[in-house]
Design a protein around this motif. Structure first.
Motif, PDB file in Angstrom:
ATOM      1  N   UNK A 181       0.859  -1.186   0.000  1.00 14.65           N
ATOM      2  CA  UNK A 181       0.000   0.000   0.000  1.00 14.65           C
ATOM      3  C   UNK A 181       0.899   1.241   0.000  1.00 14.65           C
ATOM      4  N   UNK A 182       0.628   2.162  -0.902  1.00 19.15           N
ATOM      5  CA  UNK A 182       1.379   3.409  -0.985  1.00 19.15           C
ATOM      6  C   UNK A 182       0.482   4.539  -0.497  1.00 19.15           C
ATOM      7  N   UNK A 183       0.945   5.240   0.519  1.00 23.92           N
ATOM      8  CA  UNK A 183       0.210   6.378   1.068  1.00 23.92           C
ATOM      9  C   UNK A 183       1.040   7.642   0.863  1.00 23.92           C
ATOM     10  N   UNK A 184       0.418   8.681   0.353  1.00 25.97           N
ATOM     11  CA  UNK A 184       1.068   9.991   0.249  1.00 25.97           C
ATOM     12  C   UNK A 184       0.435  10.853   1.337  1.00 25.97           C
ATOM     13  N   UNK A 185       1.202  11.118   2.374  1.00 31.30           N
ATOM     14  CA  UNK A 185       0.657  11.798   3.561  1.00 31.30           C
ATOM     15  C   UNK A 185       0.525  13.294   3.294  1.00 31.30           C
ATOM     16  N   UNK A 236       3.477  -1.440   3.909  1.00 37.92           N
ATOM     17  CA  UNK A 236       2.944  -0.105   3.644  1.00 37.92           C
ATOM     18  C   UNK A 236       4.108   0.863   3.502  1.00 37.92           C
ATOM     19  N   UNK A 237       4.089   1.637   2.409  1.00 40.50           N
ATOM     20  CA  UNK A 237       5.038   2.724   2.210  1.00 40.50           C
ATOM     21  C   UNK A 237       4.269   4.028   2.356  1.00 40.50           C
ATOM     22  N   UNK A 238       4.696   4.863   3.293  1.00 39.05           N
ATOM     23  CA  UNK A 238       4.063   6.158   3.504  1.00 39.05           C
ATOM     24  C   UNK A 238       5.085   7.242   3.207  1.00 39.05           C
ATOM     25  N   UNK A 239       4.762   8.125   2.259  1.00 41.65           N
ATOM     26  CA  UNK A 239       5.686   9.180   1.857  1.00 41.65           C
ATOM     27  C   UNK A 239       5.147  10.534   2.295  1.00 41.65           C
ATOM     28  N   UNK A 240       5.992  11.288   2.993  1.00 43.21           N
ATOM     29  CA  UNK A 240       5.618  12.632   3.393  1.00 43.21           C
ATOM     30  C   UNK A 240       5.339  12.765   4.872  1.00 43.21           C
ATOM     31  N   UNK A 241       5.551  13.991   5.388  1.00 40.30           N
ATOM     32  CA  UNK A 241       5.254  14.375   6.775  1.00 40.30           C
ATOM     33  C   UNK A 241       6.035  13.529   7.777  1.00 40.30           C
ATOM     34  N   UNK A 242       7.345  13.342   7.495  1.00 35.28           N
ATOM     35  CA  UNK A 242       8.179  12.534   8.391  1.00 35.28           C
ATOM     36  C   UNK A 242       9.164  13.367   9.209  1.00 35.28           C
ATOM     37  N   UNK A 243       9.201  14.691   9.006  1.00 33.61           N
ATOM     38  CA  UNK A 243      10.216  15.521   9.646  1.00 33.61           C
ATOM     39  C   UNK A 243       9.787  16.100  10.977  1.00 33.61           C
ATOM     40  N   UNK A 244      10.473  17.185  11.418  1.00 34.48           N
ATOM     41  CA  UNK A 244      10.194  17.792  12.723  1.00 34.48           C
ATOM     42  C   UNK A 244       9.226  18.968  12.673  1.00 34.48           C
ATOM     43  N   UNK A 245       8.552  19.188  11.531  1.00 29.16           N
ATOM     44  CA  UNK A 245       7.610  20.299  11.427  1.00 29.16           C
ATOM     45  C   UNK A 245       6.329  20.040  12.203  1.00 29.16           C
ATOM     46  N   UNK A 246       5.547  21.076  12.468  1.00 32.94           N
ATOM     47  CA  UNK A 246       4.339  20.916  13.282  1.00 32.94           C
ATOM     48  C   UNK A 246       3.282  20.030  12.638  1.00 32.94           C
ATOM     49  N   UNK A 247       3.243  19.941  11.297  1.00 30.06           N
ATOM     50  CA  UNK A 247       2.253  19.083  10.643  1.00 30.06           C
ATOM     51  C   UNK A 247       2.854  17.772  10.150  1.00 30.06           C
TER      52      UNK A 247
END
Length: 390
Positions: A181-185, A236-247
């Motif tokens: 499953x590929x998720x684009x967060x 599951x591969x989830x791409x995006x929103x992996x850093x230290x930002x608030x969102x």
């Protein structure tokens, strides 16, 4: 597919940053301990393209099963053509027209091609002599009954499927493709989410996986946690929103739905990648910046897909030994992926630094060079291994 193991306490990096990043080798070890070779399944031969054989396939009989014509022409007894030539046509009283693949009629031991024969009223004449066995594919020429036809572990190619069908195999035992499953967060912050989905789907296919779904999920902790927990996928591969930002909610959502094993890998690009599980399903967190996502897949997530497909876990790229044309600058404590171009003299030069974003430089590159975390870089004129993108 996996063996659940406890993970460390979750550390939320939002607003705080990564206190440390784990060596890439720790990520590989985490994957190797949790992703297992799938159980074999018996499937119709037509559905097995690209899958790996679980067991060696043994020939059920000789192949070909009998002497047969290898060319179109006339089946003859070779002795009947002795002395034939363009100035000395020899009548063939027992010639039988055959097509390539036809079994040889009794009493025939050769096939004379149409070009070496001519019609003379109701008869056929040879205008060239042939030797016994000429134009003939002998019984068992390719394999004999009981011999291994294809070895265990072979990734089945289109020609293999035709061969299996030809020798009478309706089904074979194979290692099934993992459902990924590929998720684009929330979609990438720059560019359309379709670029990430298309790239990751192609990489998953290359590594033996099948895409169960590819979808954009809002940058919402609850929505992403639900997508992680929904059944139906082996990985599951989830791409995006992996850093230290608030969102950057990917890691907290994974911690809510299951557990985080590692978050933050000492590599450039792709350092905000992470790994975790929900139930027994491994989750690979990839950065949303496309080049970082590509690097994190190549060096980390792809290993999980290949293991789940029963393929060798190591990088699948062909390699080339080359010499650096210019120094490749690196950072101590971080494995660097340098996109490089190969010139006609067997030298490589960088097309972008590891920290430079975007896929345009990757499109201009012939491959990449990996520089270990213990190195400050590679001087010019030093041999290196380049991993080819193609």
């Amino acid at each position: 597919m996996t063996t659940p193991l406890p993970g460390p306490p979750f550390y939320d990096v939002r607003g705080r940053g990564f206190p440390r990043r784990a060596p890439l080798a720790d990520g590989w070890d985490w994957i190797d301990r949790r992703v297992a070779v799938p159980a074999a399944r018996v499937l119709p031969v037509a559905d097995c393209g690209g899958l790996r054989l679980a067991d060696a396939v043994v020939a059920q009989g000789d192949w070909p099963p009998a002497d047969r014509a290898a060319v179109n022409g006339y089946a003859v007894a070779a002795a009947d053509t002795l002395g034939a030539g363009s100035y000395n046509p020899v009548p063939l009283t027992a010639a039988v027209a055959v097509s390539a693949g036809d079994p040889l009629p009794a009493g025939c031991d050769a096939v004379i091609p149409y070009e070496a024969a001519q019609a003379a009223g109701p008869f056929i004449e040879a205008i060239d002599a042939v030797a016994p066995g000429s134009g003939v594919e002998r019984q068992g020429a390719w394999t004999a009954a009981g011999n291994a036809l294809l070895p265990a572990g072979r990734r089945l190619r289109p020609g293999d499927l035709g061969l299996l069908a030809a020798v009478g195999h309706d089904t074979v035992s194979v290692l099934p493709a993992p459902r990924v499953r590929i998720l684009i967060a929330g979609g990438p912050r720059a560019g359309a989410p379709e670029q990430l989905a298309a790239m990751l789907a192609a990489l998953v296919g290359r590594d033996g996986g099948g895409v169960e779904a590819a979808e954009v999920v809002p940058a919402d902790l609850d929505a992403l946690a639900e997508a992680f927990a929904r059944p139906g996928a082996d990985l599951i591969l989830s791409a995006g929103r992996t850093g230290p930002g608030p969102d950057d909610v990917a890691a907290p959502a994974l911690a809510r739905a299951g557990s985080i094993g590692l978050h933050g890998i000492a590599m450039r690009p792709g350092g905000s990648a992470g790994l975790g599980v929900v139930g027994a399903v491994p989750i690979l967190l990839l950065p949303g910046e496309p080049m970082a996502a590509l690097a994190a897949y190549e060096l980390l997530a792809g290993r999980a897909v290949r293991r789940a497909a029963g393929l060798p876990a190591d990088l699948p790229h062909a390699t080339v030994r080359a010499v650096t044309a210019r120094k490749l600058v690196s950072e101590i404590g971080c494995l660097d992926l340098h996109r490089v171009r190969l010139d006609g003299d067997g030298r490589v030069e960088p097309v972008a630094s590891p920290g430079w974003p975007g896929l345009a430089a990757a499109a201009r590159a012939d491959g990449f060079v990996l520089i270990g975390a213990d190195s400050e870089g590679v001087p010019d004129g030093v041999p290196v291994t380049m991993y080819r993108f193609d």
